[in-house]
Design a protein around this motif. Structure first.
Motif, PDB file in Angstrom:
ATOM      1  N   GLY A   1       0.804  -1.211   0.000  1.00 28.02           N
ATOM      2  CA  GLY A   1       0.000   0.000   0.000  1.00 28.02           C
ATOM      3  C   GLY A   1       0.840   1.266   0.000  1.00 28.02           C
ATOM      4  O   GLY A   1       0.411   2.307   0.487  1.00 28.02           O
ATOM      5  N   LEU A   2       2.055   1.177  -0.559  1.00 25.32           N
ATOM      6  CA  LEU A   2       2.992   2.294  -0.572  1.00 25.32           C
ATOM      7  C   LEU A   2       3.005   2.975  -1.930  1.00 25.32           C
ATOM      8  O   LEU A   2       2.663   2.367  -2.945  1.00 25.32           O
ATOM      9  CB  LEU A   2       4.400   1.783  -0.250  1.00 25.32           C
ATOM     10  N   TYR A   3       3.414   4.238  -1.944  1.00 22.94           N
ATOM     11  CA  TYR A   3       3.510   5.003  -3.182  1.00 22.94           C
ATOM     12  C   TYR A   3       4.964   5.103  -3.629  1.00 22.94           C
ATOM     13  O   TYR A   3       5.836   5.475  -2.831  1.00 22.94           O
ATOM     14  CB  TYR A   3       2.987   6.426  -2.990  1.00 22.94           C
ATOM     15  N   LEU A   4       5.220   4.838  -4.897  1.00 24.38           N
ATOM     16  CA  LEU A   4       6.528   5.063  -5.496  1.00 24.38           C
ATOM     17  C   LEU A   4       6.630   6.515  -5.951  1.00 24.38           C
ATOM     18  O   LEU A   4       5.712   7.035  -6.589  1.00 24.38           O
ATOM     19  CB  LEU A   4       6.737   4.142  -6.704  1.00 24.38           C
ATOM     20  N   ALA A   5       7.753   7.145  -5.635  1.00 29.40           N
ATOM     21  CA  ALA A   5       8.111   8.452  -6.187  1.00 29.40           C
ATOM     22  C   ALA A   5       9.347   8.209  -7.040  1.00 29.40           C
ATOM     23  O   ALA A   5      10.443   7.981  -6.518  1.00 29.40           O
ATOM     24  CB  ALA A   5       8.406   9.453  -5.072  1.00 29.40           C
ATOM     25  N   ALA A   6       9.171   8.178  -8.356  1.00 25.73           N
ATOM     26  CA  ALA A   6      10.257   7.888  -9.293  1.00 25.73           C
ATOM     27  C   ALA A   6      10.968   9.187  -9.644  1.00 25.73           C
ATOM     28  O   ALA A   6      10.390  10.068 -10.280  1.00 25.73           O
ATOM     29  CB  ALA A   6       9.712   7.215 -10.545  1.00 25.73           C
ATOM     30  N   GLN A   7      12.212   9.297  -9.230  1.00 26.63           N
ATOM     31  CA  GLN A   7      12.968  10.530  -9.435  1.00 26.63           C
ATOM     32  C   GLN A   7      13.422  10.665 -10.887  1.00 26.63           C
ATOM     33  O   GLN A   7      13.965   9.741 -11.464  1.00 26.63           O
ATOM     34  CB  GLN A   7      14.192  10.556  -8.521  1.00 26.63           C
ATOM     35  N   CYS A   8      13.187  11.833 -11.441  1.00 26.24           N
ATOM     36  CA  CYS A   8      13.667  12.168 -12.782  1.00 26.24           C
ATOM     37  C   CYS A   8      15.141  12.566 -12.709  1.00 26.24           C
ATOM     38  O   CYS A   8      15.686  12.823 -11.638  1.00 26.24           O
ATOM     39  CB  CYS A   8      12.868  13.336 -13.356  1.00 26.24           C
ATOM     40  N   CYS A   9      15.761  12.678 -13.865  1.00 19.98           N
ATOM     41  CA  CYS A   9      17.157  13.098 -13.922  1.00 19.98           C
ATOM     42  C   CYS A   9      17.266  14.614 -13.754  1.00 19.98           C
ATOM     43  O   CYS A   9      16.264  15.320 -13.647  1.00 19.98           O
ATOM     44  CB  CYS A   9      17.794  12.641 -15.233  1.00 19.98           C
ATOM     45  N   GLU A  10      18.499  15.093 -13.770  1.00 23.51           N
ATOM     46  CA  GLU A  10      18.742  16.518 -13.534  1.00 23.51           C
ATOM     47  C   GLU A  10      18.134  17.427 -14.596  1.00 23.51           C
ATOM     48  O   GLU A  10      17.894  18.606 -14.344  1.00 23.51           O
ATOM     49  CB  GLU A  10      20.239  16.779 -13.420  1.00 23.51           C
ATOM     50  N   HIS A  11      17.843  16.894 -15.794  1.00 21.12           N
ATOM     51  CA  HIS A  11      17.251  17.726 -16.844  1.00 21.12           C
ATOM     52  C   HIS A  11      15.830  18.168 -16.513  1.00 21.12           C
ATOM     53  O   HIS A  11      15.319  19.123 -17.086  1.00 21.12           O
ATOM     54  CB  HIS A  11      17.302  17.005 -18.198  1.00 21.12           C
ATOM     55  N   LEU A  12      15.196  17.456 -15.587  1.00 16.94           N
ATOM     56  CA  LEU A  12      13.900  17.894 -15.057  1.00 16.94           C
ATOM     57  C   LEU A  12      14.042  18.271 -13.579  1.00 16.94           C
ATOM     58  O   LEU A  12      13.105  18.162 -12.789  1.00 16.94           O
ATOM     59  CB  LEU A  12      12.830  16.815 -15.240  1.00 16.94           C
ATOM     60  N   ASN A  13      15.260  18.715 -13.210  1.00 11.10           N
ATOM     61  CA  ASN A  13      15.548  19.189 -11.853  1.00 11.10           C
ATOM     62  C   ASN A  13      15.216  18.168 -10.778  1.00 11.10           C
ATOM     63  O   ASN A  13      14.801  18.513  -9.684  1.00 11.10           O
ATOM     64  CB  ASN A  13      14.819  20.513 -11.572  1.00 11.10           C
ATOM     65  N   ARG A  14      15.386  16.899 -11.106  1.00 13.83           N
ATOM     66  CA  ARG A  14      15.114  15.789 -10.187  1.00 13.83           C
ATOM     67  C   ARG A  14      13.682  15.825  -9.641  1.00 13.83           C
ATOM     68  O   ARG A  14      13.427  15.468  -8.498  1.00 13.83           O
ATOM     69  CB  ARG A  14      16.158  15.722  -9.086  1.00 13.83           C
ATOM     70  N   ALA A  15      12.769  16.291 -10.486  1.00 17.44           N
ATOM     71  CA  ALA A  15      11.344  16.194 -10.145  1.00 17.44           C
ATOM     72  C   ALA A  15      11.009  14.716  -9.972  1.00 17.44           C
ATOM     73  O   ALA A  15      11.825  13.838 -10.258  1.00 17.44           O
ATOM     74  CB  ALA A  15      10.501  16.811 -11.261  1.00 17.44           C
ATOM     75  N   LEU A  16       9.810  14.438  -9.517  1.00 15.72           N
ATOM     76  CA  LEU A  16       9.413  13.054  -9.261  1.00 15.72           C
ATOM     77  C   LEU A  16       8.090  12.752  -9.935  1.00 15.72           C
ATOM     78  O   LEU A  16       7.219  13.616 -10.019  1.00 15.72           O
ATOM     79  CB  LEU A  16       9.265  12.830  -7.751  1.00 15.72           C
ATOM     80  N   ILE A  17       7.941  11.505 -10.347  1.00 13.62           N
ATOM     81  CA  ILE A  17       6.692  11.036 -10.920  1.00 13.62           C
ATOM     82  C   ILE A  17       5.994  10.214  -9.839  1.00 13.62           C
ATOM     83  O   ILE A  17       6.575   9.277  -9.283  1.00 13.62           O
ATOM     84  CB  ILE A  17       6.933  10.185 -12.187  1.00 13.62           C
ATOM     85  N   VAL A  18       4.767  10.605  -9.527  1.00 10.25           N
ATOM     86  CA  VAL A  18       3.977   9.920  -8.509  1.00 10.25           C
ATOM     87  C   VAL A  18       2.558   9.727  -9.043  1.00 10.25           C
ATOM     88  O   VAL A  18       2.156  10.368 -10.005  1.00 10.25           O
ATOM     89  CB  VAL A  18       3.924  10.712  -7.173  1.00 10.25           C
ATOM     90  N   GLU A  19       1.831   8.862  -8.376  1.00  9.93           N
ATOM     91  CA  GLU A  19       0.401   8.748  -8.666  1.00  9.93           C
ATOM     92  C   GLU A  19      -0.271  10.040  -8.187  1.00  9.93           C
ATOM     93  O   GLU A  19       0.093  10.596  -7.143  1.00  9.93           O
ATOM     94  CB  GLU A  19      -0.212   7.553  -7.946  1.00  9.93           C
TER      95      GLU A  19
ATOM     96  N   GLU B   1       7.559  18.561  -7.716  1.00  6.85           N
ATOM     97  CA  GLU B   1       8.920  19.076  -7.528  1.00  6.85           C
ATOM     98  C   GLU B   1       9.689  18.399  -6.416  1.00  6.85           C
ATOM     99  O   GLU B   1      10.904  18.249  -6.515  1.00  6.85           O
ATOM    100  CB  GLU B   1       8.884  20.578  -7.250  1.00  6.85           C
ATOM    101  N   ALA B   2       9.019  18.019  -5.346  1.00 10.32           N
ATOM    102  CA  ALA B   2       9.731  17.499  -4.185  1.00 10.32           C
ATOM    103  C   ALA B   2       8.805  16.635  -3.340  1.00 10.32           C
ATOM    104  O   ALA B   2       7.592  16.811  -3.357  1.00 10.32           O
ATOM    105  CB  ALA B   2      10.268  18.652  -3.341  1.00 10.32           C
ATOM    106  N   VAL B   3       9.407  15.702  -2.617  1.00 10.06           N
ATOM    107  CA  VAL B   3       8.698  14.888  -1.632  1.00 10.06           C
ATOM    108  C   VAL B   3       9.598  14.762  -0.406  1.00 10.06           C
ATOM    109  O   VAL B   3      10.778  15.124  -0.450  1.00 10.06           O
ATOM    110  CB  VAL B   3       8.345  13.468  -2.157  1.00 10.06           C
ATOM    111  N   GLN B   4       9.045  14.245   0.654  1.00 14.46           N
ATOM    112  CA  GLN B   4       9.823  13.836   1.821  1.00 14.46           C
ATOM    113  C   GLN B   4       9.480  12.383   2.084  1.00 14.46           C
ATOM    114  O   GLN B   4       8.618  12.065   2.911  1.00 14.46           O
ATOM    115  CB  GLN B   4       9.532  14.722   3.022  1.00 14.46           C
TER     116      GLN B   4
END
Length: 171
Positions: free
Chosen positions: A54-72, A111-114
């Motif tokens: 029941g956990l969420y993945l935050a997939a980190q992008c590379c530096e070209h997208l400023n290490r943004a994250l892809i989440v549900e 942009e960011a998660v914790q």
């Protein structure tokens, strides 16, 4: 991922950040040979145990997208994360984030998660997306392909002084 989940003491709904250099996995320098097949295989191994817990993945992008994250989108809404307008691609975001974008039901970029725990595959620098206090987790597996594998979990900050008493369940 399963070993990290056993150690990290996560609760359903928690975020787990993963940064993955498919270039490093295939033996190249990070950011030079993005490999969708390698990224897809990693995602196929990581996503099922997260979903089962029941956990969420935050997939980190590379530096070209400023290490943004892809989440549900549900994770972004649950945590009040700032959604940004970017769709990862092989050369701008990276193969792993792109694979996550295509695997998620309703993907969004933030942009960011914790996150409460994370995996860094190939030196992607996930530390900026871990909740304080990050604690290294030593895994039995130290490489995926040619990429170094590092793991971390987080714990609440210790406050107080020499007279403070701490809850061992939160260490």
């Amino acid at each position: 991922m399963e070993e990290l989940l056993q150690t990290a003491r996560l609760r359903p709904g928690d975020l787990v950040v993963v940064g993955c250099s498919s270039s490093e996995i295939v033996g190249e320098i990070i950011g030079t040979h993005s490999d969708p097949d390698a990224a897809g295989q990693v995602l196929a191994g990581i996503l099922p145990p997260l979903q089962a817990g029941g956990l969420y993945l935050a997939a980190q992008c590379c530096e070209h997208l400023n290490r943004a994250l892809i989440v549900e989108e549900a994770a972004a809404l649950r945590y009040g994360l700032q959604i940004v307008n970017a769709v990862p691609q092989k050369k701008a975001g990276g193969s792993f984030a792109t694979a996550a974008w295509h695997a998620f039901r309703q993907p969004v970029a933030v942009e960011a998660v914790q996150a409460r725990a994370g995996l860094d595959i190939g030196g992607t620098l996930i530390g900026m997306h871990l909740a304080p206090v990050a604690v290294p987790v030593r895994l039995k597996v130290s490489r995926i392909g040619n990429a170094i594998l590092l793991a971390a979990r987080s714990r609440p900050k210790y406050i107080g002084g020499e007279r403070a008493v701490y809850d061992d369940r939160l260490r």
